[in-house]
Design a protein around this motif. Structure first.
Motif, mmCIF file in Angstrom:
data_model
loop_
_atom_site.group_PDB
_atom_site.id
_atom_site.type_symbol
_atom_site.label_atom_id
_atom_site.label_comp_id
_atom_site.label_asym_id
_atom_site.label_seq_id
_atom_site.Cartn_x
_atom_site.Cartn_y
_atom_site.Cartn_z
ATOM 1 N N ALA A 101 0.836 -1.214 0.000
ATOM 2 C CA ALA A 101 0.000 0.000 0.000
ATOM 3 C C ALA A 101 0.861 1.251 0.000
ATOM 4 O O ALA A 101 0.604 2.210 -0.735
ATOM 5 N N LYS A 102 1.913 1.243 0.814
ATOM 6 C CA LYS A 102 2.824 2.399 0.857
ATOM 7 C C LYS A 102 3.509 2.598 -0.497
ATOM 8 O O LYS A 102 3.576 3.707 -1.023
ATOM 9 N N ASP A 103 4.020 1.510 -1.055
ATOM 10 C CA ASP A 103 4.783 1.606 -2.302
ATOM 11 C C ASP A 103 3.895 2.078 -3.459
ATOM 12 O O ASP A 103 4.298 2.929 -4.246
ATOM 13 N N ARG A 104 2.704 1.524 -3.548
ATOM 14 C CA ARG A 104 1.877 1.801 -4.713
ATOM 15 C C ARG A 104 1.071 3.083 -4.577
ATOM 16 O O ARG A 104 0.912 3.841 -5.525
ATOM 17 N N PHE A 105 0.539 3.305 -3.347
ATOM 18 C CA PHE A 105 -0.413 4.417 -3.184
ATOM 19 C C PHE A 105 0.019 5.468 -2.163
ATOM 20 O O PHE A 105 -0.587 6.536 -2.081
ATOM 21 N N GLY A 106 0.998 5.157 -1.343
ATOM 22 C CA GLY A 106 1.515 6.148 -0.396
ATOM 23 C C GLY A 106 0.687 6.340 0.856
ATOM 24 O O GLY A 106 1.037 7.163 1.705
ATOM 25 N N ARG A 107 -0.401 5.580 1.006
ATOM 26 C CA ARG A 107 -1.193 5.715 2.230
ATOM 27 C C ARG A 107 -2.166 4.545 2.358
ATOM 28 O O ARG A 107 -2.296 3.720 1.444
ATOM 29 N N ILE A 108 -2.857 4.469 3.519
ATOM 30 C CA ILE A 108 -3.867 3.434 3.764
ATOM 31 C C ILE A 108 -5.059 4.099 4.438
ATOM 32 O O ILE A 108 -4.951 4.553 5.574
ATOM 33 N N ASP A 109 -6.169 4.173 3.749
ATOM 34 C CA ASP A 109 -7.354 4.780 4.374
ATOM 35 C C ASP A 109 -8.163 3.775 5.173
ATOM 36 O O ASP A 109 -8.716 4.121 6.208
ATOM 37 N N SER A 110 -8.248 2.555 4.665
ATOM 38 C CA SER A 110 -8.937 1.535 5.457
ATOM 39 C C SER A 110 -8.289 0.188 5.220
ATOM 40 O O SER A 110 -7.624 -0.040 4.207
ATOM 41 N N ALA A 111 -8.488 -0.694 6.191
ATOM 42 C CA ALA A 111 -7.862 -2.017 6.125
ATOM 43 C C ALA A 111 -8.795 -3.036 6.757
ATOM 44 O O ALA A 111 -9.258 -2.855 7.879
ATOM 45 N N THR A 112 -9.072 -4.080 6.013
ATOM 46 C CA THR A 112 -10.001 -5.118 6.459
ATOM 47 C C THR A 112 -9.258 -6.447 6.529
ATOM 48 O O THR A 112 -8.578 -6.826 5.583
ATOM 49 N N ALA A 113 -9.417 -7.124 7.669
ATOM 50 C CA ALA A 113 -8.708 -8.395 7.877
ATOM 51 C C ALA A 113 -9.689 -9.520 8.189
ATOM 52 O O ALA A 113 -10.717 -9.312 8.831
ATOM 53 N N PHE A 114 -9.305 -10.694 7.762
ATOM 54 C CA PHE A 114 -10.099 -11.895 8.000
ATOM 55 C C PHE A 114 -9.210 -12.844 8.779
ATOM 56 O O PHE A 114 -8.110 -13.166 8.330
ATOM 57 N N THR A 115 -9.690 -13.255 9.945
ATOM 58 C CA THR A 115 -8.837 -14.052 10.818
ATOM 59 C C THR A 115 -9.614 -15.233 11.369
ATOM 60 O O THR A 115 -10.846 -15.284 11.276
ATOM 61 N N GLY A 116 -8.873 -16.164 11.973
ATOM 62 C CA GLY A 116 -9.549 -17.237 12.674
ATOM 63 C C GLY A 116 -9.120 -18.624 12.245
ATOM 64 O O GLY A 116 -8.931 -18.885 11.066
ATOM 65 N N GLN A 117 -8.951 -19.459 13.243
ATOM 66 C CA GLN A 117 -8.613 -20.862 13.021
ATOM 67 C C GLN A 117 -9.576 -21.670 13.877
ATOM 68 O O GLN A 117 -9.513 -21.625 15.100
#
Lengths: 250, 250
Positions: free
Chosen positions: A77-93
């Motif tokens: 995200a930093k390399d391509r767009f220079g910032r992160i406005d939102s971030a969604t994660a999927f977790t769980g085992q």
């Protein structure tokens, strides 16, 4: 970091191959987001680009229990767009079986998959957002973290830990312009859930549906719609919440 | 009831004059809803019609503590459109002052305004939706119902009762296709809140903002965006939830 003034927001979707990831990515693209996506489903990149999004793909990051996965997503995200406005994660085992027959290894499997995974994601994403003074994080966990869950006590307990982790981290950065929330699902209609619950055939499905107060499974599309205000920049005043999405089961 | 097959959904917005009512009505109109609105703000009807909505207006229904208010809204929806797909209510009567200086009348003011009002709305709307086998109800309450609130203990307590009422009613009809949820706000930027908290001038506003972990007030527009998935038909698997919308205060 790139100082270019951007008109589109930038969103990370950690897993764009399964569960609600592709649906969330599509809605974000429709709502003027560029995307950093992990391990996309076949054809998804072209579809998102057709909706007007620039897309950066990161491969082999599905397992967020590996800290490098989140670091790679953030770096892309930093390399391509220079910032992160939102971030969604999927977790769980998922770990099933009765407490009285469980082992410490079972517990460790649950804590690594359910607690370390979101920890790693938050640890990688939140500092960037704090530095920006702006950002939204949504972590998908499980409604099982909100009530004792017969047949999955260790999983339920680890999920509860993750839900409270999200709330604690949200509180720690509440004055920094960063929102952090969790949505905990259960009884969603997608292949892995159906398989894990032996609900792929009509008889098995009916047995599982009977456990849901609403009498049906939830769809990924309605989950995506529910999730969007947490990550699309339209609503910035909710943080530190855990919300069950489970047909009335919690 | 009218048996006409409708392509637009029908939504009740109980108070379209103030707070988040006009904002919710606008977003619903944009997303293919016809509307039954109470006491609309000047110019709102024309604006909603310009967005493609058919609009039925019901006057003098702002006080939901009067059971007739909700009955009139429901009757208007039945008469004009023949059904109710979603219904949004705004409730609450602020009562301030310390418990040790309070009276039983103070308590009754709080319970009528905060508990009877949503009861009346639910009692009028939910049976129609149960008969339809389909519907979504969203009740705006207060985040004060989720934690002891210095200076407003009776109000906080009554709000807690309302939040649990919503959850109980949701559970009672969970198998009937009807969703019922509550969003509890605090620290919203609108005239009545600013006035009640002596925050209309910069100094007073700074004092109130300092009470909000996020350090600012919430906007009605972001509250409306957050609320829409609960009432616009896109997401049907969440019910019986109370969600604080309060800048990290709960």
């Amino acid at each position: 970091m790139c100082a270019e003034r951007r008109s589109r927001r930038v969103a990370i979707v950690s897993d764009a191959a399964s569960y609600v990831g592709p649906n969330v990515a599509r809605l974000l693209a429709q709502r003027d987001h560029d995307l950093v996506i992990g391990d996309p489903a076949d054809g998804l990149v072209e579809e998102l680009e057709g909706l007007g999004a620039s897309v950066a793909v990161v491969d082999k990051v599905r397992n967020l229990a590996n800290p490098e996965s989140s670091e790679k997503l953030v770096q892309a995200a930093k390399d391509r767009f220079g910032r992160i406005d939102s971030a969604t994660a999927f977790t769980g085992q998922i770990v099933v079986g009765r407490f009285l027959r469980s082992t410490l290894d079972d517990l460790r499997t649950a804590t690594v998959g359910c607690i370390e995974a979101p920890y790693n994601f938050l640890r990688a994403v939140v500092p960037v957002m704090v530095e920006q003074g702006d950002g939204q994080v949504l972590v998908f966990t499980s409604a099982a973290g909100a009530r004792p869950t017969p047949g999955a006590p260790l999983y339920s307990s680890a999920r509860a830990g993750a839900n409270m982790l999200v709330r604690n981290v949200a509180d720690e950065v509440v004055g920094k312009g960063v929102q952090i929330n969790a949505i905990g699902t259960n009884f969603m209609d997608f292949p892995e859930f159906l398989k894990a619950n032996r609900a792929e055939e009509p008889e098995g499905r009916a047995r599982v549906e009977a456990m849901v107060p609403m009498g049906r499974l939830g769809t990924l599309e309605e989950l995506a719609h529910f999730s969007l205000p947490f990550v699309d920049g339209t609503s910035r005043f909710v943080t530190g919440q855990f919300i069950p999405f489970a047909g009335g089961w919690v």
